[in-house]
Design a protein around this motif. Structure first.
Motif, mmCIF file in Angstrom:
data_model
loop_
_atom_site.group_PDB
_atom_site.id
_atom_site.type_symbol
_atom_site.label_atom_id
_atom_site.label_comp_id
_atom_site.label_asym_id
_atom_site.label_seq_id
_atom_site.Cartn_x
_atom_site.Cartn_y
_atom_site.Cartn_z
ATOM 1 N N VAL A 1 0.931 -1.347 -0.061
ATOM 2 C CA VAL A 1 -0.044 -0.054 0.026
ATOM 3 C C VAL A 1 0.933 1.257 -0.081
ATOM 4 C CG1 VAL A 1 -1.592 1.351 1.488
ATOM 5 C CG2 VAL A 1 -2.094 -0.934 1.076
ATOM 6 N N ARG A 2 1.938 1.296 0.765
ATOM 7 C CA ARG A 2 2.895 2.512 0.934
ATOM 8 C C ARG A 2 3.513 2.613 -0.399
ATOM 9 N NH1 ARG A 2 3.793 0.672 6.073
ATOM 10 N NH2 ARG A 2 5.460 -0.624 5.342
ATOM 11 N N ILE A 3 3.877 1.394 -1.154
ATOM 12 C CA ILE A 3 4.441 1.641 -2.463
ATOM 13 C C ILE A 3 3.741 2.012 -3.586
ATOM 14 C CG2 ILE A 3 5.600 0.240 -4.341
ATOM 15 C CD1 ILE A 3 6.544 -1.661 -1.946
ATOM 16 N N LEU A 4 2.428 1.584 -3.675
ATOM 17 C CA LEU A 4 1.295 2.160 -4.499
ATOM 18 C C LEU A 4 0.782 3.427 -4.364
ATOM 19 C CD1 LEU A 4 -0.822 -1.109 -4.522
ATOM 20 C CD2 LEU A 4 0.531 -0.252 -6.449
ATOM 21 N N THR A 5 0.617 3.843 -2.870
ATOM 22 C CA THR A 5 0.297 5.191 -2.593
ATOM 23 C C THR A 5 1.369 6.059 -3.153
ATOM 24 O OG1 THR A 5 -0.878 4.588 -0.612
ATOM 25 C CG2 THR A 5 -0.230 7.017 -0.578
#
Length: 189
Positions: A86-90
């Motif tokens: 999620v952090r990478i995608l965000t």
């Protein structure tokens, strides 16, 4: 510096300018930020459109995102893996949102000399990487890993636009739903 290194350095200097100022940033401004003479840009790229196209292709390239997601695959903690994804995608969506808005609003025709960017293909590759990240946990899900991955990516994308949830709660909603633990308990007979 090799010609390819020079091109990469100019692209690296151009990308934050496109995000901050849009696609109509001047070649003079790009040269200033790259620390080169304006003519150097046009020895590395045939024209400004080719530079912008190469920079956009670099920004939208899914490979670094996929590699980052795959890097956490060995961790046994499902929530940690998904929260990291999620952090990478965000970060990817936030970084590229200004570019997408600029592309939509500019009306600038970008002639590509770089590989053509296909957003569906990029999203499919990223979705496949997330599905692969959780494939070993497939027995824990009611839905196939590819569907879980698509739900997660959709939530991250939508949350990037509206910030409904704190980033760390997206995984909890995908894995646990929206019912509170008390509401999930079976009523006593």
């Amino acid at each position: 510096m090799t010609p390819e290194d020079r091109r990469a350095a100019i692209i690296a200097a151009t990308l934050p300018l496109l995000r901050a100022e849009g696609l109509h940033v001047s070649s003079k401004r790009i040269a200033e930020c790259a620390g080169v003479a304006e003519g150097t840009i046009f020895r590395a790229f045939p024209d400004k459109a080719a530079l912008i196209s190469a920079t956009l292709s670099h920004a939208f390239d899914p490979a670094p995102t996929i590699e980052s997601i795959k890097a956490v695959a060995g961790d046994p903690d499902l929530r940690f893996r998904l929260k990291t994804a999620v952090r990478i995608l965000t970060r990817r969506f936030r970084d590229n949102a200004p570019l997408m808005m600029s592309l939509r609003s500019s009306g600038l025709a970008v002639v590509t000399t770089a590989p053509v960017f296909d957003p569906r293909e990029a999203l499919t590759g990223i979705s496949d990487a997330v599905a692969e990240l959780i494939a070993d946990d497939a027995d824990s899900f009611r839905l196939p890993p590819q569907t879980v991955a698509s739900l997660l990516i959709s939530m991250v994308f939508f949350n990037n636009r509206s910030e409904i949830l704190p980033e760390d709660q997206i995984v909890d909603v995908v894995l646990d739903g929206v019912l509170s633990p008390e509401a999930k308990k079976e009523p006593a007979c």
